[in-house]
Design a protein around this motif. Structure first.
Motif, short mmCIF file in Angstrom:
data_model
loop_
_atom_site.label_atom_id
_atom_site.label_comp_id
_atom_site.label_asym_id
_atom_site.label_seq_id
_atom_site.Cartn_x
_atom_site.Cartn_y
_atom_site.Cartn_z
N UNK A 27 0.85 -1.19 0.16
CA UNK A 27 -0.05 0.09 -0.17
C UNK A 27 0.81 1.24 0.18
N UNK A 28 2.03 1.34 0.79
CA UNK A 28 2.73 2.42 0.86
C UNK A 28 3.54 2.48 -0.36
N UNK A 29 3.89 1.44 -1.10
CA UNK A 29 4.62 1.57 -2.46
C UNK A 29 3.71 2.11 -3.36
N UNK A 30 2.49 1.79 -3.40
CA UNK A 30 1.47 2.20 -4.16
C UNK A 30 1.24 3.85 -4.07
N UNK A 31 1.09 4.24 -2.82
CA UNK A 31 1.01 5.51 -2.61
C UNK A 31 2.27 6.33 -3.14
N UNK A 32 3.35 5.87 -3.03
CA UNK A 32 4.59 6.46 -3.35
C UNK A 32 4.69 6.57 -4.83
N UNK A 33 4.25 5.52 -5.69
CA UNK A 33 4.10 5.45 -7.05
C UNK A 33 3.28 6.62 -7.62
N UNK A 34 2.00 6.83 -6.88
CA UNK A 34 1.09 8.19 -7.35
C UNK A 34 1.49 9.41 -6.87
N UNK A 35 2.74 9.47 -6.37
CA UNK A 35 3.32 10.68 -5.91
C UNK A 35 3.10 11.42 -4.68
N UNK A 36 2.41 10.47 -3.67
CA UNK A 36 2.17 10.94 -2.26
C UNK A 36 3.44 10.80 -1.59
N UNK A 37 3.41 11.53 -0.35
CA UNK A 37 4.59 11.69 0.45
C UNK A 37 4.79 10.16 1.19
N UNK A 38 5.87 9.66 1.15
CA UNK A 38 6.09 8.41 1.91
C UNK A 38 7.35 8.36 2.93
N UNK A 39 7.39 7.98 4.07
CA UNK A 39 8.68 7.91 4.75
C UNK A 39 9.08 6.53 4.53
N UNK A 40 10.34 6.72 4.02
CA UNK A 40 11.13 5.59 3.55
C UNK A 40 11.22 4.59 4.82
N UNK A 41 11.36 5.20 6.10
CA UNK A 41 11.71 4.39 7.20
C UNK A 41 10.66 3.37 7.51
N UNK A 42 9.49 4.04 7.40
CA UNK A 42 8.11 3.16 7.43
C UNK A 42 8.21 1.78 6.65
N UNK A 43 8.51 2.27 5.03
CA UNK A 43 8.39 1.14 4.30
C UNK A 43 9.69 0.01 4.60
N UNK A 44 10.78 0.67 5.04
CA UNK A 44 11.96 -0.32 5.27
C UNK A 44 11.50 -1.18 6.43
N UNK A 45 10.87 -0.78 7.17
CA UNK A 45 10.45 -1.53 8.63
C UNK A 45 9.38 -2.67 8.16
N UNK A 46 8.26 -2.38 7.49
CA UNK A 46 7.39 -3.31 7.02
C UNK A 46 8.00 -4.46 6.09
N UNK A 47 8.84 -3.81 5.14
CA UNK A 47 9.57 -4.75 4.20
C UNK A 47 10.52 -5.75 4.82
N UNK A 48 11.12 -5.14 6.07
CA UNK A 48 12.08 -6.27 6.84
C UNK A 48 11.30 -7.27 7.40
N UNK A 49 10.19 -6.92 8.07
CA UNK A 49 9.41 -7.96 8.51
C UNK A 49 8.62 -9.05 7.77
N UNK A 50 8.63 -8.76 6.22
CA UNK A 50 8.06 -9.62 5.49
C UNK A 50 9.15 -10.16 4.79
N UNK A 51 10.44 -10.09 4.93
CA UNK A 51 11.34 -10.97 4.36
C UNK A 51 11.21 -12.32 4.04
N UNK A 52 10.79 -13.27 4.99
CA UNK A 52 10.72 -14.59 4.85
C UNK A 52 9.33 -14.86 3.90
#
Length: 679
Positions: free
Chosen positions: A10-35
């Motif tokens: 969802x955050x990446x989709x928002x980022x693609x549309x040009x909305x403001x996204x905090x990279x740190x939030x995306x990094x945290x969620x992606x790290x938890x989904x690595x497995x």
């Protein structure tokens, strides 16, 4: 984990549309989904978050992002090259934050890269370790081994990484123990050859830095100015702010070695750049250089405070060379303060600290002990100087420490009257007399080399050469705005004139509530000081030992706890009698009747002093030894203060008294030349 992945989508989709996204939030969620999805997206966003935090100088948070994704990959069993890359990147961020643990991360990266047999990642880990720094003049075997291994793996590739490893190896070897330095020059030349072929400004700047360090020897500042300027230009072109600041500092240092006041402008540029980084290590480096500037300017209280603040910060962030820098600046501080106790303590600390360069350690100790000036200090200075001479390495160790320990050797050799060592030192100093000594990259100013050459020439009976050198040094010290060095050179010049005034005219007389001080027709009045009364007693009885209890006013009060002549005093009398007996024997052997008569009179006067102080049967008259020690300290301080007051109004007279008044349990006025006093 699935929910984290959906948040990331969802955050990446928002980022693609040009909305403001905090990279740190995306990094945290992606790290938890690595497995669930692997590590590519997690690593990309962790690096983006780290870059954003680095841009706002939040290096600790940047390291946390990289560490989180690295652990996620490891927990999921992913241990390939990307983990090595993350370890190196995390270590760099931790080092910039001043946090511990960077070296452990790099050692882990090295082991993993070795297991992967990956030359480029070996090189990255080795360069990371080298950038952490190391203590100067100590063996850097572990770092050197890593750099050599990585460089061998890339030998012949002609890559930028090979050039950088070659340059880093040259720097480490040059800053290691003296035995390693001969290997540095050819490596620095090879690194520049590789870098110029590549045409990469960042790589060339790194290789020029290695070349600069290999040329970091006395008398070669002019060559290094050109290299430092080129490093600055290349760093600007490549956008490397830290390399740019480093070049500015090296430029300022070389200008100071040349005796150019332009060093202040270059140093100001460096300090502005260092302050702008907002990094603990750069804060530390700026503090130390502000301390060096305060020492040069004669602002000793400011210097002492800045040295302490920098040392504390350096220890907190694990700066490996913080202890060396503190010691180097303490040398300048205690030399300017001239407090005997601090001189002795710093001499002992120098020997303990600089174990990797014993010639430097003992030379520094010899100079400080000679300045302390008590008979026991001079004996210790003699032993320290003999150690330096026996090691026979001081000529060859031409690092940026050279001018510092040559200054220490000069101070000791002159005060000990060692003509042979003075001659050897002058031969080495004369070719570089046009430059100044600077310890480290503007860590501490060590005076014009012409100052030391002038002192040596005077000690060797070459007054015209001495005057030329000291005049040259005085001009440099004035141009640089170094008041303590100006005063020291002026004292040495005043000493040159003393023999020419064989019948120097001086007066020290109480005039009501003040003291009248006159020298060569110029008169001044000073407020009443106990030290002036002590001084009047000594100059009225030249070449005569006067016990401190007599000067302190305790000599006529007998007590039951101790003796007027305690053990220290008796030993001092015995030493002085033995010296006079040796001099008498030489005079008689040379059939020098005038000198024999003079020495016999001095010996008789000393025996008379001994008789007055002794009781029946040669036993010491009763008086407490603790009283003697208190009197020694008080009288020494009083005399030092009084001579300082005189020097402030009559510099030449002050210089004469400093060299002629000897203090201890017994004090003595012993002018080298004949003076006429009114008291």
């Amino acid at each position: 984990m699935e929910l984290h992945r959906r948040f990331a989508d969802a955050l990446e989709h928002r980022h693609v549309r040009g909305a403001a996204v905090v990279a740190a939030d995306l990094a945290r969620h992606c790290a938890a989904a690595v497995p669930l999805e692997g590590g590519d997206r997690a690593v990309a966003w962790a690096r983006a978050a780290a870059r954003a935090d680095v841009d706002r100088l939040a290096f600790g948070e940047a390291a946390a992002h990289l560490g989180r994704v690295r652990r996620a990959l490891e927990d999921a069993g992913m241990t390939g090259g990307v983990v090595v890359d993350l370890l190196v990147e995390e270590a760099a961020a931790r080092a910039r934050a001043g946090e511990p643990g960077a070296r452990a991360l790099l050692d882990d990266a090295w082991e993993r890269a070795t297991a992967l047999a990956d030359p480029e990642r070996l090189g990255a880990a080795a360069l990371g370790v080298q950038r952490l720094g190391a203590r100067f003049a100590t063996a850097r075997d572990a770092v050197v081994t890593m750099l050599e291994t990585a460089r061998a793996a890339l030998d012949g590739t002609g890559t930028a990484l090979e050039a950088q490893l070659t340059a880093s190896l040259a720097r480490e070897l040059h800053h290691s123990v003296p035995e390693q330095r001969a290997r540095a020059r050819p490596l620095s030349e090879r690194a520049i050859e590789l870098a110029r072929r590549r045409g990469d400004p960042a790589t060339l700047a790194a290789c020029l830095l290695a070349r600069h360090d290999v040329l970091w020897t006395p008398g070669r500042a002019g060559e290094r100015i050109g290299l430092a300027r080129e490093i600055v230009e290349l760093a600007v072109r490549s956008g490397d702010g830290e390399r740019h600041a480093e070049g500015l500092l090296l430029h300022a240092n070389a200008l100071l070695e040349e005796g150019s006041p332009a060093f202040r402008a270059a140093l100001a540029d460096y300090l502005a750049a260092a302050d702008g980084f907002g990094q603990p290590r750069h804060d530390y480096l700026a503090l130390t250089r502000r301390g060096a500037l305060a020492l040069l300017d004669g602002r000793l209280d400011d210097a002492e405070r800045l040295i302490a603040e920098a040392s504390d910060l350096g220890e907190r962030i694990g700066e490996p060379d913080a202890g060396n820098v503190r010691m180097s600046q303490l040398l300048g501080l205690v030399r300017a303060r001239r407090d005997p106790d601090r001189l002795r303590a710093t001499a002992a600390e120098a020997v303990r600290w600089w174990v990797g360069v014993p010639s430097h350690a003992y030379a520094v100790a010899a100079g400080l002990l000679a300045m302390a000036g008590e008979p026991a200090d001079l004996e210790a200075a003699r032993r320290a100087l003999d150690t330096v001479v026996a090691l026979d390495a001081w000529r060859g160790d031409r690092s940026y420490l050279w001018s510092v320990f040559v200054g220490g050797m000069t101070t000791a050799a002159v005060r000990l009257g060692d003509a042979e060592v003075c001659g050897q030192l002058l031969v080495e100093l004369e070719p570089v007399a046009g430059s100044c000594g600077v310890n480290g990259a503007l860590v501490c100013f060590a005076g014009s080399n012409a100052h030391w050459a002038g002192i040596l020439a005077a000690a060797l009976g070459r007054p015209d050469d001495a005057r030329r050198s000291l005049t040259r040094a005085l001009a440099v010290h004035r141009r640089l705005g170094a008041p303590d060095w100006v005063a020291e050179t002026e004292r040495e010049m005043a000493g040159l004139d003393a023999p020419a005034r064989a019948a120097a005219d001086a007066e020290l007389r109480r005039d009501g509530e003040v003291w009248r001080v006159r020298h060569l027709g110029a008169s001044s009045h000073l407020p009443d000081l106990k030290g002036l009364a002590d001084l009047a007693v000594l100059v009225a009885r030249p070449y005569t030992d006067v016990h401190v209890l007599e000067l302190a006013g305790a000599g006529h009060h007998e007590r039951d706890s101790g003796t007027l002549l305690d053990t220290t005093a008796r030993a001092a009398y015995r030493r002085r009698l033995a010296e006079l007996d040796e001099d008498l024997a030489d005079a008689r052997a040379d059939h020098d009747l005038g000198r024999t008569e003079h020495l016999e009179a001095r010996r008789d006067a000393l025996l008379a002093e001994l008789g007055r102080a002794a009781g029946l049967g040669g036993r010491g008259r009763p008086l407490g030894s603790s009283t003697t020690e208190r009197a020694r300290k008080a009288v020494t301080a009083r005399l030092r203060d009084a001579i300082g007051r005189i020097a402030s109004v009559h510099p030449e007279l002050g210089a004469h008294l400093r060299s002629s008044v000897l203090t201890g349990t017994v004090c003595r006025y012993e002018p080298v030349e004949r003076w006429t006093w009114e008291t």
